[in-house]
Design a protein around this motif. Structure first.
Motif, PDB file in Angstrom:
ATOM      1  N   GLU A   3      26.373  20.475 -19.260  1.00  4.00           N
ATOM      2  CA  GLU A   3      25.352  21.490 -18.974  1.00  4.00           C
ATOM      3  C   GLU A   3      24.253  21.483 -20.022  1.00  4.00           C
ATOM      4  N   ALA A   4      24.639  21.332 -21.296  1.00  2.00           N
ATOM      5  CA  ALA A   4      23.644  21.309 -22.365  1.00  2.00           C
ATOM      6  C   ALA A   4      22.752  20.079 -22.243  1.00  2.00           C
ATOM      7  N   ILE A   5      23.347  18.927 -21.936  1.00  2.59           N
ATOM      8  CA  ILE A   5      22.572  17.694 -21.812  1.00  2.59           C
ATOM      9  C   ILE A   5      21.592  17.803 -20.647  1.00  2.59           C
ATOM     10  N   ARG A   6      22.072  18.302 -19.534  1.00  4.96           N
ATOM     11  CA  ARG A   6      21.185  18.433 -18.370  1.00  4.96           C
ATOM     12  C   ARG A   6      20.030  19.390 -18.678  1.00  4.96           C
ATOM     13  N   ALA A   7      20.344  20.519 -19.312  1.00  6.97           N
ATOM     14  CA  ALA A   7      19.298  21.500 -19.632  1.00  6.97           C
ATOM     15  C   ALA A   7      18.272  20.907 -20.591  1.00  6.97           C
ATOM     16  N   PHE A   8      18.751  20.127 -21.566  1.00  6.89           N
ATOM     17  CA  PHE A   8      17.830  19.537 -22.536  1.00  6.89           C
ATOM     18  C   PHE A   8      16.922  18.505 -21.870  1.00  6.89           C
ATOM     19  N   VAL A   9      17.500  17.625 -21.074  1.00 12.30           N
ATOM     20  CA  VAL A   9      16.703  16.591 -20.414  1.00 12.30           C
ATOM     21  C   VAL A   9      15.660  17.228 -19.511  1.00 12.30           C
ATOM     22  N   VAL A  52      20.072  11.987 -36.096  1.00 15.34           N
ATOM     23  CA  VAL A  52      20.733  13.288 -35.956  1.00 15.34           C
ATOM     24  C   VAL A  52      22.235  13.019 -35.910  1.00 15.34           C
ATOM     25  N   VAL A  53      22.920  13.389 -36.968  1.00 15.46           N
ATOM     26  CA  VAL A  53      24.348  13.087 -37.089  1.00 15.46           C
ATOM     27  C   VAL A  53      25.161  14.339 -36.779  1.00 15.46           C
ATOM     28  N   GLY A  54      26.063  14.211 -35.840  1.00 15.09           N
ATOM     29  CA  GLY A  54      26.932  15.320 -35.456  1.00 15.09           C
ATOM     30  C   GLY A  54      27.525  15.048 -34.095  1.00 15.09           C
ATOM     31  N   ASP A  55      28.393  15.940 -33.636  1.00 11.85           N
ATOM     32  CA  ASP A  55      28.918  15.756 -32.282  1.00 11.85           C
ATOM     33  C   ASP A  55      27.818  16.076 -31.278  1.00 11.85           C
ATOM     34  N   ILE A  56      27.867  15.408 -30.153  1.00 17.59           N
ATOM     35  CA  ILE A  56      26.761  15.474 -29.200  1.00 17.59           C
ATOM     36  C   ILE A  56      26.551  16.885 -28.660  1.00 17.59           C
ATOM     37  N   GLY A  57      27.626  17.593 -28.378  1.00 15.50           N
ATOM     38  CA  GLY A  57      27.478  18.948 -27.869  1.00 15.50           C
ATOM     39  C   GLY A  57      26.724  19.843 -28.833  1.00 15.50           C
ATOM     40  N   SER A  58      27.100  19.788 -30.112  1.00 15.48           N
ATOM     41  CA  SER A  58      26.423  20.616 -31.122  1.00 15.48           C
ATOM     42  C   SER A  58      24.980  20.179 -31.319  1.00 15.48           C
ATOM     43  N   CYS A  59      24.750  18.869 -31.326  1.00 18.14           N
ATOM     44  CA  CYS A  59      23.392  18.352 -31.541  1.00 18.14           C
ATOM     45  C   CYS A  59      22.457  18.739 -30.403  1.00 18.14           C
ATOM     46  N   VAL A  60      22.895  18.523 -29.183  1.00 18.62           N
ATOM     47  CA  VAL A  60      22.031  18.815 -28.033  1.00 18.62           C
ATOM     48  C   VAL A  60      21.783  20.318 -27.913  1.00 18.62           C
ATOM     49  N   THR A  61      22.796  21.116 -28.183  1.00 20.21           N
ATOM     50  CA  THR A  61      22.611  22.566 -28.146  1.00 20.21           C
ATOM     51  C   THR A  61      21.594  23.009 -29.196  1.00 20.21           C
ATOM     52  N   ALA A  62      21.680  22.433 -30.396  1.00 18.13           N
ATOM     53  CA  ALA A  62      20.723  22.775 -31.455  1.00 18.13           C
ATOM     54  C   ALA A  62      19.309  22.343 -31.076  1.00 18.13           C
ATOM     55  N   LEU A  63      19.177  21.172 -30.471  1.00 16.70           N
ATOM     56  CA  LEU A  63      17.864  20.708 -30.020  1.00 16.70           C
ATOM     57  C   LEU A  63      17.299  21.636 -28.952  1.00 16.70           C
ATOM     58  N   LEU A  64      18.148  22.021 -28.027  1.00 17.01           N
ATOM     59  CA  LEU A  64      17.723  22.902 -26.934  1.00 17.01           C
ATOM     60  C   LEU A  64      17.240  24.249 -27.487  1.00 17.01           C
ATOM     61  N   ASN A  65      17.993  24.784 -28.432  1.00 15.47           N
ATOM     62  CA  ASN A  65      17.599  26.056 -29.038  1.00 15.47           C
ATOM     63  C   ASN A  65      16.293  25.916 -29.823  1.00 15.47           C
ATOM     64  N   GLY A  66      16.123  24.762 -30.474  1.00 15.67           N
ATOM     65  CA  GLY A  66      14.931  24.541 -31.279  1.00 15.67           C
ATOM     66  C   GLY A  66      13.671  24.324 -30.465  1.00 15.67           C
ATOM     67  N   MET A  67      13.812  23.997 -29.192  1.00 16.64           N
ATOM     68  CA  MET A  67      12.644  23.756 -28.345  1.00 16.64           C
ATOM     69  C   MET A  67      11.890  25.041 -28.022  1.00 16.64           C
ATOM     70  N   GLY A  68      12.583  26.172 -28.093  1.00 17.55           N
ATOM     71  CA  GLY A  68      11.916  27.436 -27.805  1.00 17.55           C
ATOM     72  C   GLY A  68      11.536  27.568 -26.344  1.00 17.55           C
ATOM     73  N   GLY A  69      10.632  28.525 -26.087  1.00 12.03           N
ATOM     74  CA  GLY A  69      10.282  28.801 -24.699  1.00 12.03           C
ATOM     75  C   GLY A  69       8.987  28.192 -24.230  1.00 12.03           C
ATOM     76  N   ASN A  70       8.300  27.472 -25.112  1.00  5.30           N
ATOM     77  CA  ASN A  70       6.998  26.910 -24.708  1.00  5.30           C
ATOM     78  C   ASN A  70       6.897  25.422 -25.038  1.00  5.30           C
ATOM     79  N   TYR A  73      26.696  10.480  -8.881  1.00  4.36           N
ATOM     80  CA  TYR A  73      26.181  11.838  -8.760  1.00  4.36           C
ATOM     81  C   TYR A  73      26.839  12.826  -9.718  1.00  4.36           C
ATOM     82  N   LYS A  74      27.977  12.458 -10.270  1.00  2.00           N
ATOM     83  CA  LYS A  74      28.696  13.364 -11.172  1.00  2.00           C
ATOM     84  C   LYS A  74      29.159  12.594 -12.403  1.00  2.00           C
ATOM     85  N   PRO A  75      29.309  13.307 -13.543  1.00  5.19           N
ATOM     86  CA  PRO A  75      29.661  12.608 -14.786  1.00  5.19           C
ATOM     87  C   PRO A  75      31.085  12.068 -14.777  1.00  5.19           C
ATOM     88  N   ARG A  76      31.236  10.962 -15.507  1.00  2.00           N
ATOM     89  CA  ARG A  76      32.548  10.325 -15.711  1.00  2.00           C
ATOM     90  C   ARG A  76      33.182   9.880 -14.395  1.00  2.00           C
TER      91      ARG A  76
END
Length: 399
Positions: A106-112, A197-215, A288-291
């Motif tokens: 979900e985090a990866i899809r939202a970020f992309v 960006v070193v870390g587990d992918i879930g934490s990294c993508v979530t941090a990127l998503l949060n850092g993008m803000g609303g605009n 159409y679906k992961p894995r």
């Protein structure tokens, strides 16, 4: 043990029955923490002659807690990565099998989707977002690799599958790379990484998503138009080939049918190996679906398809479609006995072109068949029938 050490992530040996629980727990942690990998756990013969009290044995079993703990990326790394991505005129996101393994779907899809950038899935990263997603650039692979100026890799490595980030496939346009990986030693392994960006992918993508803000700014419209036009052009060119009714069937006609089967049954797990069979199916069959796609991965080893099919069926209970080249199937084809013995929901399709690649090579001495040529017209369907399965032989499409 010494032989195993260089071939796997870790190797341990258990010498006392009371330590079996510790050994198994340690092996699990080593296997799934950080970058995952196979672990060898040696249980020597003398161990099996030992006696331990049943209650003591039960107490020795360890419940592994937090075997793969989160590895949080540095805030400065997140800021740097977003600054590089925001500067892009022609951004590209590459999704590798590490992204699929992370199960941060979900985090990866939202970020992309929030980035608006075209994405290119590697073969086992397919399905994190459907291959039919409007941002998917799978059908414009050459264009996006060659013309992009900022490339973000999520769980993907610049290994031979991506030409090490160099050469003709990447074109002449200067590029900046952003790499998300749990292993710091992976950075700068083939080219300079501008924003590691070193870390587990879930934490990294979530941090990127949060850092993008609303605009977050939309991806440049001219780049999106270029990629979309090339993708649509290539899809249109391929469509008639996938609908052909040539006799005998060719790769595209056969794969076109299998493509529809997966589309209608997206929960099906696709196993794929071979030479032409792998190369063509990777691009033709949408996921159409992961894995839901398993193949030879980084090592390019043939002969693992039947094992993958069995494991996928046992672990998930889902139906499995194994699309095999005749050479690849030959490495472990007798596993059809296992499939039949356990009545597993596996359908095997063997693309039989009588050998490796075209199956038309000739021995220059004229004495023996070439090593790449097999028995013409081999009836692989008879093999599964021998064990009680259902075999079908077709040289043309039947509805």
């Amino acid at each position: 043990l010494a032989i195993a050490k260089p071939l796997c992530k870790a190797a341990y040996r258990v010498l006392h029955a009371a330590d079996i629980g510790v050994g198994v727990a340690r092996a699990i942690r080593a296997a799934v923490s950080g970058r995952p990998g196979g672990v060898y756990l040696g249980l020597p013969a003398k161990l099996f002659g030992q006696v331990i009290d049943a209650e003591a044995g039960r107490k020795s079993i360890i419940k592994v807690i937090d075997a793969a703990p989160a590895q949080i990326p540095a805030p400065s790394a997140i800021t740097r990565a977003l600054d590089v991505l925001k500067s892009a005129k022609r951004p590209l996101i590459i999704l590798g099998k590490g992204a699929a393994y992370a199960q941060a779907d979900e985090a990866i899809r939202a970020f992309v989707e929030k980035s608006g950038a075209p994405f290119l899935p590697m073969s086992m990263g397919k399905g994190l977002l459907p291959d039919t997603h409007p941002q998917c650039a799978g059908a414009a692979r050459s264009t996006v690799l060659k013309d992009s100026d900022v490339v973000m890799m999520i769980g993907a490595r610049l290994n031979w599958l991506l030409s090490h980030g160099k050469g003709k496939a990447w074109g002449d346009a200067p590029k900046k790379f952003i790499q998300i990986d749990i292993e710091p030693k992976e950075m700068d392994s083939n080219v300079e990484i501008a924003a590691p960006v070193v870390g587990d992918i879930g934490s990294c993508v979530t941090a990127l998503l949060n850092g993008m803000g609303g605009n977050w700014p939309a991806a440049p419209a001219d780049w999106i138009k270029t990629v979309t036009s090339k993708r649509d052009e290539n899809v249109a060119k391929m469509a008639p080939r996938l609908m052909n009714n040539n006799v005998p069937m060719d790769y595209h006609g056969a794969l076109g049918v299998l493509r529809t089967i997966i589309k209608e049954r997206p929960e099906t797990i696709l196993v794929n190996e071979g030479a032409n069979t792998l190369d063509l199916a990777r691009g033709v069959i949408d996921i159409y679906k992961p894995r839901k796609r398993l193949d030879v991965g980084t090592w390019g080893v043939m002969g693992i398809g039947m094992g993958q099919a069995i494991a996928a069926a046992v672990e998930t209970g889902n139906k499995v479609l194994a699309v095999e080249g005749d050479s690849a199937f030959g490495f472990s084809g007798m596993e059809v006995e296992t499939i039949c013995r356990y009545n597993l929901p596996v359908c095997i399709v063997v693309m039989n072109n009588n050998g490796v690649y075209k199956g038309t090579d000739q021995d220059p001495t004229g004495r023996d068949p070439a090593p790449t040529v097999f028995v013409k017209g081999a009836r692989y369907d008879k093999l599964i029938e021998a064990f009680g399965g259902v075999g079908v032989n077709r040289s043309e499409e039947h509805t």
